[in-house]
Scaffold this motif. Structure first.
Motif, short mmCIF file in Angstrom:
data_model
loop_
_atom_site.label_atom_id
_atom_site.label_comp_id
_atom_site.label_asym_id
_atom_site.label_seq_id
_atom_site.Cartn_x
_atom_site.Cartn_y
_atom_site.Cartn_z
N ALA A 160 0.30 -0.76 0.20
CA ALA A 160 -0.32 0.25 0.24
C ALA A 160 0.63 1.19 -0.21
O ALA A 160 0.30 2.25 -0.91
N LYS A 161 1.76 0.84 1.03
CA LYS A 161 2.94 2.27 1.05
C LYS A 161 3.61 2.64 -0.39
O LYS A 161 3.46 3.87 -1.01
N SER A 162 4.16 1.21 -0.97
CA SER A 162 4.64 1.59 -2.38
C SER A 162 3.35 2.68 -3.14
O SER A 162 3.71 2.87 -4.06
N VAL A 163 2.00 2.09 -3.51
CA VAL A 163 1.06 2.35 -4.34
C VAL A 163 0.84 3.37 -3.95
O VAL A 163 0.85 4.89 -4.90
N ALA A 164 1.14 3.95 -2.53
CA ALA A 164 0.59 5.64 -2.24
C ALA A 164 1.73 6.12 -2.61
O ALA A 164 1.34 7.75 -3.17
N VAL A 165 3.04 5.97 -2.52
CA VAL A 165 3.95 6.87 -3.82
C VAL A 165 3.90 6.85 -4.89
O VAL A 165 4.05 8.11 -5.68
N LEU A 166 3.74 5.74 -5.79
CA LEU A 166 3.58 5.92 -7.50
C LEU A 166 2.27 6.12 -7.15
O LEU A 166 2.36 7.48 -8.40
N LYS A 167 0.74 7.09 -6.45
CA LYS A 167 -0.06 7.69 -6.91
C LYS A 167 -0.27 9.43 -6.08
O LYS A 167 -1.11 10.28 -6.67
N GLN A 168 0.58 9.80 -5.58
CA GLN A 168 1.90 10.20 -4.69
C GLN A 168 0.10 11.17 -4.01
O GLN A 168 0.29 11.78 -4.46
N LEU A 169 0.18 10.58 -3.09
CA LEU A 169 -0.37 10.63 -2.04
C LEU A 169 -0.48 10.69 -0.98
O LEU A 169 -0.81 11.07 0.27
N LEU A 170 1.22 10.86 -1.66
CA LEU A 170 1.90 10.87 0.35
C LEU A 170 1.33 12.73 1.25
O LEU A 170 0.91 12.99 1.92
N GLU A 171 1.38 14.03 0.13
CA GLU A 171 0.77 15.43 0.75
C GLU A 171 -0.97 14.65 0.97
O GLU A 171 -0.86 15.66 2.10
N LEU A 172 -0.96 14.39 0.69
CA LEU A 172 -2.43 14.26 0.95
C LEU A 172 -3.09 13.95 1.92
O LEU A 172 -3.53 13.96 3.24
N ILE A 173 -1.90 12.09 2.41
CA ILE A 173 -2.16 11.79 3.93
C ILE A 173 -1.55 13.31 4.81
O ILE A 173 -2.53 12.86 5.84
N GLU A 174 -0.98 13.07 4.36
CA GLU A 174 0.28 14.01 5.64
C GLU A 174 -0.77 15.35 6.01
O GLU A 174 -0.83 15.80 7.22
N HIS A 175 -1.42 16.05 5.01
CA HIS A 175 -2.49 17.24 5.13
C HIS A 175 -3.71 16.02 5.12
O HIS A 175 -4.67 17.81 5.20
N SER A 176 -4.44 15.47 5.42
CA SER A 176 -5.22 14.57 6.05
C SER A 176 -6.82 15.28 7.42
O SER A 176 -7.38 15.60 6.87
N SER A 177 -5.88 16.19 7.70
CA SER A 177 -6.70 16.65 8.27
C SER A 177 -7.42 18.00 7.50
O SER A 177 -8.58 18.22 8.65
N ALA A 178 -6.49 18.50 7.69
CA ALA A 178 -7.34 20.32 6.96
C ALA A 178 -8.36 19.84 5.94
O ALA A 178 -9.27 20.78 5.17
N LEU A 179 -8.10 18.74 5.17
CA LEU A 179 -9.48 18.00 4.18
C LEU A 179 -10.21 17.83 4.45
O LEU A 179 -11.43 16.58 4.12
N ARG A 180 -10.68 17.51 5.78
CA ARG A 180 -11.98 16.69 6.19
C ARG A 180 -13.29 17.61 5.94
O ARG A 180 -13.95 16.26 5.33
N SER A 181 -12.93 18.64 5.84
CA SER A 181 -14.51 18.88 5.09
C SER A 181 -14.34 18.45 3.86
O SER A 181 -16.02 18.74 3.43
N ARG A 182 -13.57 18.81 2.51
CA ARG A 182 -13.97 18.54 1.77
C ARG A 182 -14.37 17.03 1.41
O ARG A 182 -14.94 16.37 0.76
N PHE A 183 -14.00 16.03 2.21
CA PHE A 183 -14.13 14.70 2.73
C PHE A 183 -15.36 14.27 2.34
O PHE A 183 -16.28 13.14 2.18
N ASP A 184 -15.70 15.28 3.79
CA ASP A 184 -16.98 15.48 4.15
C ASP A 184 -18.50 15.40 3.01
O ASP A 184 -19.99 15.05 3.43
N THR A 185 -17.99 16.66 2.34
CA THR A 185 -18.63 17.30 1.16
C THR A 185 -18.86 16.24 -0.11
O THR A 185 -19.88 15.46 -0.18
#
Length: 703
Positions: A160-185
């Motif tokens: 899963a970590k390798s796939v996350a790197v390939l999909k460039q999801l690291l920054e998203l995971i790092e700032h997950s709390s700030a993105l809570r409202s967007r995922f709630d929407t």
């Protein structure tokens, strides 16, 4: 891989223009042109259950990511759904994967949402509308679940970590709390899509034996399904675009509000569509209920026209046809019981609203209690309360119902809502229940033995068993107009006075001054005639309780005569007379040729006048009667018929003298309580025999 769009890219301007114009007739034609079902019958409800479970678990993955905690274990509710959907999933797996690839590729390539939506509709052209929407949601569920699996397992699973790197999801995971409202929407939109989809599926599975797709209200509702399907699939495309766009984009773009605005707008539209479909469904269910009620009503009609070995089937359909609850309460034990408790018994259905009077209950309670333990009266009473189910059931209603129920030693319904609408319709239309209490008698085979035995029960009590019309006729053949019939066992002293050879005077009215004059004069005349006369005040039927209490207090204080201190006795006296009248009418009797009916009508008309009145009895069968002024005048002129009284007897002489005083000028009124189908078209005057005029009186008395 296509580059992620920048915040300034006008990627969906065309979509917004379509958002405002897509519901017009041209757009609807485009949507319907994609629909060419090949008749395959796919029950997508198990698939929808799996899809809903995927989105539910994905939402909890968001909780775990943003709050830094482990996702709580969920009860696995999909096993049964997977088993149910096994064969269907095998048939749909390819098309679900195809749609999933289509939305992923086109959303990654920046295609506009409308074109992508129409392309999906073309791909699903051979499926029903509900199947199209569920397949599209299943395709989205795959995309969404794959995304959250990577995010959820990133910290613990190397793959899963390798796939996350390939999909460039690291920054998203790092700032997950700030993105809570967007995922709630995003999740709010998914929730709205699921709600609309459930409504569309619900329309598909309405029972066509009760509602036709070709006729309103279902045909009307179905015209809105294509638009609802379009916007739900359009929302699927928007969600997929949002998920795909998360790959490799910067934190600055993630915090922009453009994407959130579109998702919120679609969620609002989906909610409006859901509300409208829910209203249409309500109309459909109302139609279905009406059809079911009509069917149940006709079933009841057929059952009552058919012979049965016992009453079980009849009572089940009438009282409660299902086995999910115990519908009755045994009044003697206050425990819940099944309808089978009444099997092979004579059943008296006590039918009323919640306005049963205290007096009615007291008399019926006395009669029923008297019958218990006596094998010659093997019957049961069941109270069926009829209430207006269209009106709110308030706490006051519940308290009144429980109060009445607690006073009944017989069987009662657990709750008025237990009674099916078809049963209420039958009770009102066939048994003519309006407001006044009726008692319908069913024999041990469930056949109606009497459509209303209340009258004979109040006249003769348990002697009327088995409460059939034939028994009622037999009882009337044995009756004559005598004092015992009039007073029954209301006042045991009267029977003692008859046995001792006394004269008895029953009088009534509300004019206390007349009562003083009448009782004083009657006592003087009795002394002069050398007879023993006992006077009893029997009240006035339509008088209020408070007024009657004051009159009785005056009579007792001034020692004018005997009286009945219990107002229930007065109520019972007048009710029995009215019951005699209705009982006679049920058997087709007329005042002109039935002596008992004529005398009952006379006393009731006396009671309806403004004057007092009196009847004088001797040996229970000799009787003279007149209204207040006439009989008072006759007593005042006793010297005119005193010699005749000594020769012929007091009552015969009084009767002759009353006839001499009678003048053509008179006014009689007869006030009868309304009973559906029971008011005679023609009533003659008890004094002159002419037909009386009919008036209507509406009366409300909470006393």
């Amino acid at each position: 891989m296509a580059m992620a769009p920048t915040p300034n890219t006008p990627r969906r301007g065309h979509d917004r223009r379509m958002f405002s114009a897509s519901d017009d007739s041209t757009m609807l034609k485009q949507i319907e042109a994609t629909h060419a079902p090949d008749g395959r019958d796919v029950d997508v409800r198990p698939l929808l259950a799996i899809v809903e479970d995927v989105f539910r678990r994905a939402a909890l993955s968001l909780e775990g990511m943003t709050e830094g905690r482990q996702m709580e274990a969920l009860e696995d509710k999909t096993t049964e759904a997977v088993l149910d959907a096994a064969g269907m999933l095998e048939a749909l797996a390819y098309v679900i994967q195809k749609v999933s690839c289509e939305i992923t590729c086109k959303c990654s390539g920046g295609g506009d949402a409308h074109s992508t939506t129409m392309s999906i509709l073309h791909t699903l052209t051979n499926y029903s509308w509900d199947a199209k929407v569920v397949i599209a949601l299943a395709a989205l569920a795959i995309v969404y679940a794959e995304f959250w699996l990577v995010v959820q397992l990133y910290a613990t699973h190397p793959l899963a970590k390798s796939v996350a790197v390939l999909k460039q999801l690291l920054e998203l995971i790092e700032h997950s709390s700030a993105l809570r409202s967007r995922f709630d929407t995003l999740n709010n939109l998914i929730s709205a899509m699921l709600d609309v989809t459930k409504r569309i599926v619900e329309f598909r599975h309405l029972p066509h034996q009760y509602i036709s797709p070709e006729q309103p209200p279902l045909s009307t509702a179905m015209t809105h399904i294509p638009t609802a399907a379009y916007w739900t699939i359009r929302s699927v495309v928007a969600c997929a675009t949002h998920i795909v766009s998360l790959i490799g984009i910067s934190y600055e773009y993630l915090t922009s509000t453009m994407e959130a605005w579109e998702l919120s707008s679609l969620a609002h539209k989906e909610k409006n569509i859901h509300d409208h479909l829910t209203q249409q469904l309500a109309l459909c269910y109302q139609h279905i209920d009406e059809k079911k009620h009509i069917e149940a009503y006709h079933t009841l009609c057929r059952l009552f026209d058919t012979s049965h070995l016992d009453n079980s089937r009849i009572l089940r359909h009438l009282i409660y046809p299902r086995d999910d609850i115990l519908p009755l309460i045994d009044g003697s034990t206050k425990t819940r019981v099944h309808v089978e408790a009444l099997k092979r018994k004579t059943v008296l259905l006590l039918i009323s609203d919640l306005d049963i009077s205290h007096e009615e209950l007291m008399i019926l309670n006395h009669i029923y209690t008297e019958s218990r333990g006596r094998p010659e009266f093997p019957y049961e009473i069941v109270w069926l309360p009829i209430v207006d189910k269209s009106a709110p059931w308030t706490e006051a209603h519940q308290e009144r119902f429980e109060e009445l129920q607690s006073m009944m030693p017989w069987y009662t319904l657990h709750h008025p809502k237990v009674l099916e609408p078809a049963a209420v319709k039958y009770i009102k239309e066939v048994w003519k229940f309006a407001k006044k209490m009726i008692i319908v008698v069913l024999d041990p085979q469930g056949k109606v033995a009497c459509p209303n035995a209340l009258h004979m029960i109040l006249i003769w009590g348990n002697l009327a068993y088995p409460f059939t019309a034939m028994k009622e006729e037999a009882l009337w053949r044995e009756e004559t107009w005598k004092l015992e019939l009039v007073v029954d066992d209301i006042d045991p002293r009267i029977h003692e006075w008859v046995a001792k050879g006394k004269h008895i005077g029953l009088y009534g009215g509300e004019d206390v001054e007349w009562m003083r004059r009448f009782t004083h004069t009657a006592k003087e005349v009795a002394a002069a005639a050398g007879i023993e006369l006992e006077l009893v005040y029997v009240g006035k039927s339509k008088e209020t309780k408070e007024r009657l209490k004051k009159i009785i207090e005056t009579i007792g204080r001034e020692n004018l005569s005997h009286y009945w201190p219990d107002l229930t006795s007065i109520w019972y006296f007048w009710t029995r007379l009215e019951c005699m009248l209705y009982s006679k009418m049920q058997h087709g009797k007329k005042v002109e040729d039935d002596h008992i009916m004529s005398e009952v009508m006379t006393v009731l008309s006396f009671d309806g006048s403004d004057q007092g009145w009196a009847t004088i009895w001797f040996r229970s069968t000799e009787m003279a009667r007149a209204k207040g002024d006439t009989i008072a005048e006759s007593f005042r002129r006793f010297e005119e018929w005193e010699e005749n009284a000594r020769a012929k007897g007091f009552v015969p002489a009084l009767k002759e003298h009353l006839q001499e005083l009678h003048t053509p000028k008179h006014c009689n009124r007869l006030i009868l309580p309304g009973i559906e189908g029971g008011i005679p078209e023609r009533v003659v005057c008890a004094e002159c025999g002419k037909a009386m005029e009919k008036y209507f009186m509406y009366r409300c008395c909470s006393d």
